[in-house]
Design a protein around this motif. Structure first.
Motif, short mmCIF file in Angstrom:
data_model
loop_
_atom_site.label_atom_id
_atom_site.label_comp_id
_atom_site.label_asym_id
_atom_site.label_seq_id
_atom_site.Cartn_x
_atom_site.Cartn_y
_atom_site.Cartn_z
N CYS A 192 -5.32 0.53 4.06
CA CYS A 192 -4.46 -0.19 4.97
C CYS A 192 -5.21 -1.46 5.33
O CYS A 192 -4.48 -2.53 5.30
CB CYS A 192 -4.21 0.46 5.97
SG CYS A 192 -3.38 2.61 5.71
N ASP A 235 2.59 0.32 3.80
CA ASP A 235 2.44 -0.97 4.16
C ASP A 235 2.88 -2.03 3.22
O ASP A 235 2.52 -1.86 2.14
CB ASP A 235 0.84 -1.21 4.50
CG ASP A 235 0.29 0.08 5.39
OD1 ASP A 235 1.00 0.59 6.49
OD2 ASP A 235 -0.74 0.74 5.21
N CYS A 294 0.69 4.66 2.16
CA CYS A 294 0.90 4.50 3.54
C CYS A 294 2.15 3.95 3.85
O CYS A 294 2.73 4.04 4.94
CB CYS A 294 -0.25 3.79 4.20
SG CYS A 294 -0.04 3.76 6.09
N ASN A 326 0.77 -1.19 -0.04
CA ASN A 326 0.10 -0.13 0.08
C ASN A 326 1.02 1.20 -0.03
O ASN A 326 1.20 1.59 0.90
CB ASN A 326 -0.99 -0.15 1.21
CG ASN A 326 -1.93 1.15 1.36
OD1 ASN A 326 -1.98 1.76 0.31
ND2 ASN A 326 -2.28 1.46 2.55
N ARG A 384 -7.64 4.98 5.09
CA ARG A 384 -7.32 3.88 6.14
C ARG A 384 -7.86 2.42 5.73
O ARG A 384 -7.41 1.44 5.93
CB ARG A 384 -7.70 4.29 7.45
CG ARG A 384 -7.16 5.28 8.05
CD ARG A 384 -6.10 5.03 8.96
NE ARG A 384 -4.75 4.87 7.98
CZ ARG A 384 -3.72 5.65 7.85
NH1 ARG A 384 -3.78 6.99 8.43
NH2 ARG A 384 -2.69 5.46 7.25
N CYS A 430 1.59 0.41 9.18
CA CYS A 430 0.87 0.87 10.19
C CYS A 430 0.13 -0.02 11.08
O CYS A 430 -0.12 -1.22 10.43
CB CYS A 430 -0.13 2.02 9.65
SG CYS A 430 -1.57 1.32 8.54
ZN ZN Z 1 -1.40 1.95 6.61
#
Ligand code: ZN
Length: 161
Positions: A130, A46, A44, A41, A127, A69
């Protein structure tokens, strides 16, 4: 490390999420995975690496490693806990159920358990990516076991859908 995201959620959901983040279930690798996939991702930062061992059409074992995260890593922990022991078909349905919960605002499936804690994340589109990463990576592993093409939550470069 600073953890902003869980403060967006209510206390109970935050507790569940942090529990999975701090004590992830099924974290690690398998000796002989049947299939695996990588997901990222980039928005972010991730990353998830997922390994699955299939036996008679069911998920005999599943492990993940990753960084990112708390929401991305907790979701991976919850996902692996939920799909372990399920048939491939049931795991595939679970990915759909999860996406409906996150994207369409559908109610959590009855037996989702801890996964329900992610329902509050659905209000925050950035989010959602995420939270969805591990699930998209699972689908990639199950559907394309021979292809090492990494999945990304960046829709602009995704070639599916
Ligand atoms: Zn994230």
């Amino acid at each position: 490390m600073p953890e902003r995201e869980p403060s967006l959620l209510d206390d109970l959901y935050r507790e569940i999420l942090l529990n999975h983040y701090r004590s992830p279930r099924n974290k690690g690798t398998l000796d002989a995975p049947t299939c695996s996939a990588d997901g990222a991702n980039p928005l972010c930062g991730d990353e998830i690496h997922l390994e699955v061992e299939l036996e008679d059409g069911a998920i005999d074992a599943v492990r993940f490693t990753g960084t990112g995260c708390s929401i991305s890593q907790a979701s991976a922990s919850m996902m692996t806990e939920y799909v372990a022991g399920k048939t491939v078909a049931a795991a595939d349905r679970a990915v759909d159920d999860f996406q409906r919960m996150m994207i369409e605002g559908a109610s959590p499936v009855d037996d989702f358990g801890d996964i329900e804690a992610l329902v509050g994340v659905a209000k925050f589109p950035a989010r959602v990516k995420c939270a969805s990463l591990a699930w998209k990576t699972l689908r990639q592993a199950l559907e394309h076991p021979d292809i090492a093409e990494p999945v990304t939550t960046d829709d602009r470069s995704a070639n599916h859908g």
